[in-house]
Motif scaffolding. Structure first.
Motif, PDB file in Angstrom:
ATOM      1  N   THR A  17      18.658  -3.446  28.507  1.00  0.00           N
ATOM      2  CA  THR A  17      17.262  -4.182  28.375  1.00  0.00           C
ATOM      3  C   THR A  17      17.396  -5.865  29.234  1.00  0.00           C
ATOM      4  OG1 THR A  17      16.534  -2.771  26.655  1.00  0.00           O
ATOM      5  CG2 THR A  17      15.166  -4.657  27.514  1.00  0.00           C
ATOM      6  N   LEU A  18      18.733  -5.650  29.014  1.00  0.00           N
ATOM      7  CA  LEU A  18      19.125  -7.818  28.532  1.00  0.00           C
ATOM      8  C   LEU A  18      18.980  -8.059  30.260  1.00  0.00           C
ATOM      9  CD1 LEU A  18      19.689 -10.633  27.689  1.00  0.00           C
ATOM     10  CD2 LEU A  18      21.946  -9.685  27.542  1.00  0.00           C
ATOM     11  N   TYR A  19      19.735  -7.089  30.412  1.00  0.00           N
ATOM     12  CA  TYR A  19      19.972  -7.088  32.045  1.00  0.00           C
ATOM     13  C   TYR A  19      18.722  -7.181  32.786  1.00  0.00           C
ATOM     14  CZ  TYR A  19      25.129  -6.864  31.346  1.00  0.00           C
ATOM     15  OH  TYR A  19      26.720  -7.544  31.155  1.00  0.00           O
ATOM     16  N   LEU A  20      18.411  -5.909  32.644  1.00  0.00           N
ATOM     17  CA  LEU A  20      17.174  -5.640  33.592  1.00  0.00           C
ATOM     18  C   LEU A  20      15.700  -6.825  33.197  1.00  0.00           C
ATOM     19  CD1 LEU A  20      15.332  -4.138  35.266  1.00  0.00           C
ATOM     20  CD2 LEU A  20      14.723  -2.717  32.676  1.00  0.00           C
ATOM     21  N   ALA A  21      16.247  -7.967  32.028  1.00  0.00           N
ATOM     22  CA  ALA A  21      15.071  -8.876  32.144  1.00  0.00           C
ATOM     23  C   ALA A  21      15.329 -10.070  32.613  1.00  0.00           C
ATOM     24  CB  ALA A  21      15.194  -9.564  30.215  1.00  0.00           C
ATOM     25  N   ILE A  22      16.921 -10.183  32.723  1.00  0.00           N
ATOM     26  CA  ILE A  22      17.484 -11.046  33.329  1.00  0.00           C
ATOM     27  C   ILE A  22      17.363 -10.995  35.461  1.00  0.00           C
ATOM     28  CG2 ILE A  22      19.804 -12.241  34.248  1.00  0.00           C
ATOM     29  CD1 ILE A  22      20.922 -11.702  31.470  1.00  0.00           C
ATOM     30  N   LEU A  23      17.548  -9.597  35.351  1.00  0.00           N
ATOM     31  CA  LEU A  23      17.026  -9.303  36.957  1.00  0.00           C
ATOM     32  C   LEU A  23      15.566  -9.354  36.724  1.00  0.00           C
ATOM     33  CD1 LEU A  23      17.852  -8.058  39.423  1.00  0.00           C
ATOM     34  CD2 LEU A  23      17.325  -5.718  38.796  1.00  0.00           C
ATOM     35  N   VAL A  24      14.980  -9.064  36.500  1.00  0.00           N
ATOM     36  CA  VAL A  24      13.057  -9.593  36.753  1.00  0.00           C
ATOM     37  C   VAL A  24      13.053 -10.264  36.610  1.00  0.00           C
ATOM     38  CG1 VAL A  24      10.657  -9.455  35.866  1.00  0.00           C
ATOM     39  CG2 VAL A  24      12.210  -7.332  35.574  1.00  0.00           C
ATOM     40  N   ILE A  25      13.590 -12.003  35.527  1.00  0.00           N
ATOM     41  CA  ILE A  25      13.340 -13.274  35.549  1.00  0.00           C
ATOM     42  C   ILE A  25      13.868 -13.371  36.984  1.00  0.00           C
ATOM     43  CG2 ILE A  25      13.568 -15.389  34.769  1.00  0.00           C
ATOM     44  CD1 ILE A  25      13.806 -14.132  31.793  1.00  0.00           C
ATOM     45  N   SER A  26      15.076 -13.326  37.313  1.00  0.00           N
ATOM     46  CA  SER A  26      15.917 -13.716  38.297  1.00  0.00           C
ATOM     47  C   SER A  26      14.784 -13.731  39.879  1.00  0.00           C
ATOM     48  CB  SER A  26      17.208 -13.138  38.674  1.00  0.00           C
ATOM     49  OG  SER A  26      16.736 -12.404  39.006  1.00  0.00           O
ATOM     50  N   CYS A  27      13.925 -12.436  39.972  1.00  0.00           N
ATOM     51  CA  CYS A  27      13.479 -12.500  40.764  1.00  0.00           C
ATOM     52  C   CYS A  27      11.968 -13.195  41.029  1.00  0.00           C
ATOM     53  CB  CYS A  27      13.097 -10.730  40.944  1.00  0.00           C
ATOM     54  SG  CYS A  27      14.338  -9.913  41.851  1.00  0.00           S
TER      55      CYS A  27
END
Length: 160
Positions: free
Chosen positions: A3-13
């Motif tokens: 979930t943390l990796y997914l959140a970081i990916l979404v925020i960076s996009c």
């Protein structure tokens, strides 16, 4: 952890997309109100009359444009505050204004514009950069060969 990796990916996009949009749509061409060529333009609304063919939909809006001296239109940008129409990559020689025999270049604008008669639009045109010295017009050898000329606000006029 996923979930943390997914959140970081979404925020960076989300952060990267507007930055990329800004840099890919940035136009370094300078904007001026100095109109050396005497370009004049207006948007006309000409509702379609009859069509000789079935499923015919001629454009409703046109850019009517000319100039006081010879120049070439290489781009235009027309905005009403809510929507814009931009056409780039053109090279249209503008008719020179003759008071006795007015002549305009009439360029069709895209269909389905939300503009109405009397609406205000701001018209900008991109033309070759020039300078006037001793009443003679010279093309400026400046590294940016074109300049945006802000023609200011104009009201959409109905034409028959």
């Amino acid at each position: 952890m996923k979930t943390l990796y997914l959140a970081i990916l979404v925020i960076s996009c989300i952060v990267t997309a507007p930055v990329l949009w800004y840099f890919t749509s940035y136009d370094p061409t300078p904007v001026t109100k100095e109109n050396n060529f005497g370009v004049s333009a207006l948007v006309i609304h000409q509702p379609p009359g009859g069509c000789p063919m079935e499923k015919c939909s001629p454009p409703d809006h046109f850019l009517k444009i000319n100039s006081k001296s010879k120049t070439t239109l290489v781009c235009y940008n027309i905005c009403d505050g809510n929507s814009c129409v931009k056409k780039d990559g053109i090279a249209i020689s503008l008719p020179v204004l003759d008071v006795l025999h007015p002549d305009y270049q009439k360029l069709s604008l895209p269909d389905n514009l939300p503009w109405k008669d009397g609406d205000s639009v701001n018209i900008q045109v991109k033309v070759p950069r020039s300078i006037i010295y001793d009443n003679t017009l010279y093309f400026d050898p400046y590294p940016t060969p074109n300049v945006w000329v802000d023609l200011g606000k104009s009201e959409i006029v109905r034409s028959s």
